[in-house]
Write an enzyme that holds these catalytic residues in place. Structure first.
Site, short mmCIF file in Angstrom:
data_model
loop_
_atom_site.label_atom_id
_atom_site.label_comp_id
_atom_site.label_asym_id
_atom_site.label_seq_id
_atom_site.Cartn_x
_atom_site.Cartn_y
_atom_site.Cartn_z
N HIS A 126 0.81 -1.22 0.00
CA HIS A 126 0.00 0.00 0.00
C HIS A 126 0.85 1.27 0.00
O HIS A 126 0.32 2.36 -0.20
CB HIS A 126 -0.99 0.00 1.17
CG HIS A 126 -0.37 0.19 2.52
ND1 HIS A 126 -0.09 -0.86 3.37
CD2 HIS A 126 0.00 1.32 3.18
CE1 HIS A 126 0.41 -0.39 4.51
NE2 HIS A 126 0.48 0.94 4.41
N ASP A 167 0.23 -7.69 1.09
CA ASP A 167 0.68 -6.33 1.39
C ASP A 167 2.20 -6.23 1.43
O ASP A 167 2.77 -5.51 2.25
CB ASP A 167 0.07 -5.84 2.70
CG ASP A 167 0.08 -4.32 2.81
OD1 ASP A 167 0.27 -3.65 1.76
OD2 ASP A 167 -0.07 -3.78 3.92
N SER A 185 4.67 2.36 7.93
CA SER A 185 4.31 1.23 7.06
C SER A 185 5.50 0.78 6.21
O SER A 185 6.15 1.60 5.56
CB SER A 185 3.15 1.60 6.14
OG SER A 185 2.00 1.87 6.89
#
Length: 478
Positions: free
Chosen positions: A222, A253, A332
């Site tokens: 993402h 992911d 992230s």
């Protein structure tokens, strides 16, 4: 006025005329008394010490022979000196006589006077003087040294105040041993990067870490999703380098990018299956664009099944490592490392209490993809450009709602892993490798954790009977 012989019949002491005594036959000339002023009452001159001047009558209190005895109360009586006090000023005194005859007095025994030292005479220094000299010298030297030091400090630009204590030995807790959190962070930070990807809507930013010496970097899907293919990384020292996207897998992911740079230091990988709840961990990355941020926490839970994704986008499944280390937007794709500095997870998701449309922040609920799964997906992407997905060959339609829980199978693929293990539609899956099943997400996420070809133990219920079977998981045909 002239001298007057005492034989003229006058008594100069009494001021009247008195017949002079007759001299004995054959006697010499009469002794001459002291010359006096006429009409004056005189007493003989007394020398110091009370002794009479030679040739003068003695003042013993008794009448001098040939002299009339004075009456009581008169100058020559016993209670008065026999010598007049101003004899030195008398012009008629004998010019040949000395001014005074000093006869030392007799000191009575036991009454010796105290010795008196000459204050101007040099004496031996006392102990007080000996101690006072070095003290005064030290004070003068200290004052001079301080003044010179201050002058040099001011001229050199230094302040007058000296802050802090003298250097001491560094305590053990501050020595940053390699196994300490500070030692771990120091070792891992050079391998962590900030990832920036250009897109039609602007630039997205996240974190990543160097997985190989030839420049492969692991990050989240993402972070790079929706990009134009142009990316860059910012290294720990602030330098930057362009990067290209190698491949990505939306459902896990995980994405892989590559930079061209020499001397890269890859991370050390750990074993996420060996983690235990309570193990210390560090989350490293660039939350809110704050590069090189390190936060600490513990493993809060394991195999926390997650289903994430944006509306209209791919659904992501993984059995995550839950931690209370502070993780925020920008973390992230960054590494979650254990107490030895080995990467055990990829920070990916957080839970928050914000309302729809508000910015989410850390509340101590962060989730990372287990590194065993992320490493396997990375190897697939580098080798083939895409990742394999692990499947069991069955689908559950939801919880049973009965005591004991479990997932009821709504579909079993013919010749698939579940079918080969003897599972049938209607069976209730209770546990996989001891992990209870309560939601449909649990089955998909937990199966994705394992690599294709892995064998897992499935506990299920058929009717009222509990049974166990071994299922060999397979890769998706896609």
């Amino acid at each position: 006025m002239g001298g007057t012989d005492v034989t003229d019949g006058w008594d100069w002491r009494r001021g009247g005329e008195t017949p002079a005594p007759a001299r004995p036959p054959g006697a010499g000339a009469p002794s001459v008394g002291p010359p006096t002023m006429p009409g004056a009452d005189r007493t003989p001159l007394a020398s110091p010490g009370g002794a009479p001047t030679p040739g003068w009558p003695a003042s013993s209190g008794a009448p001098t022979p040939g002299w009339p005895a004075p009456a009581a109360g008169e100058p020559n009586s016993a209670d008065a000196s026999a010598w007049w006090s101003d004899a030195l000023a008398d012009p008629w005194r004998d010019p040949a006589a000395p001014a005074a005859v000093v006869v030392p007095g007799v000191v009575a025994p036991g009454t010796e006077p105290e010795p008196v030292s000459d204050p101007d005479a040099p004496g031996r220094p006392t102990l007080r003087h000996l101690l006072l000299i070095p003290v005064i010298t030290a004070l003068l030297a200290g004052t001079l040294g301080g003044a010179l030091g201050y002058a040099f400090a001011v001229r050199g630009g230094a302040g007058a105040a000296i802050l802090g204590a003298a250097p001491a030995e560094v305590p053990a807790l501050a020595q940053r041993k390699p196994e300490s959190l500070a030692g771990v962070a120091e070792r891992v930070l050079p391998s962590v990067v900030t990832v920036r990807v250009s897109s039609l809507g602007g630039t997205s930013e996240g974190s990543g870490f160097i997985a190989s010496a030839d420049g492969h970097v692991i990050t989240n899907d993402h972070v790079v999703a929706g990009g134009t293919g142009k990316a860059s990384v910012v290294f720990n020292d602030g330098s930057t380098a362009p990067a290209t996207i190698v491949g990505q897998d939306a459902e896990s992911d995980i994405a892989v990018i590559k930079v061209s740079r020499q001397g890269l230091r890859p991370v050390e990988f750990g074993d996420s299956d060996a983690l235990a709840v309570g193990d210390p961990v560090l989350a490293i990355g660039s939350p809110l664009s704050l590069a090189n941020t390190v936060t600490a926490g513990i493993v809060s839970a394991l195999d926390r099944t997650m289903q994430a994704g944006e509306p209209g986008g791919p659904v992501r499944y993984y059995a995550a490592i839950q931690t209370d280390a502070a993780v925020n937007h920008g973390n992230s794709g960054g590494p979650l490392v254990d107490g030895a500095g080995r990467v055990v997870g990829v920070n990916s998701t957080i839970k928050s209490l914000v309302a729809e449309g508000q910015e989410a922040g850390n509340i101590g609920l962060a989730f990372a993809i287990p590194i065993n799964q992320a490493k396997r997906v990375t190897q697939d992407i580098i080798g083939t450009g895409k990742a394999r997905r692990t499947v069991i060959g069955a689908r559950a339609d939801g919880p049973t709602g009965v005591v004991g829980g479990g997932l009821r199978l709504a579909e079993v693929e013919p010749s698939g892993p579940a079918d080969g293990a003897g599972l049938k539609v209607g069976d209730v899956i209770l546990k996989i490798n001891g992990r209870p099943m309560t939601e449909p997400t649990d089955l998909t996420a937990l199966v994705r954790k394992y690599a294709p070809g892995s064998v897992v133990t499935v506990e299920y219920r058929r009717g009222s009977a509990r049974q166990n079977t071994s299922v060999t998981l397979a890769a998706d045909a896609k």
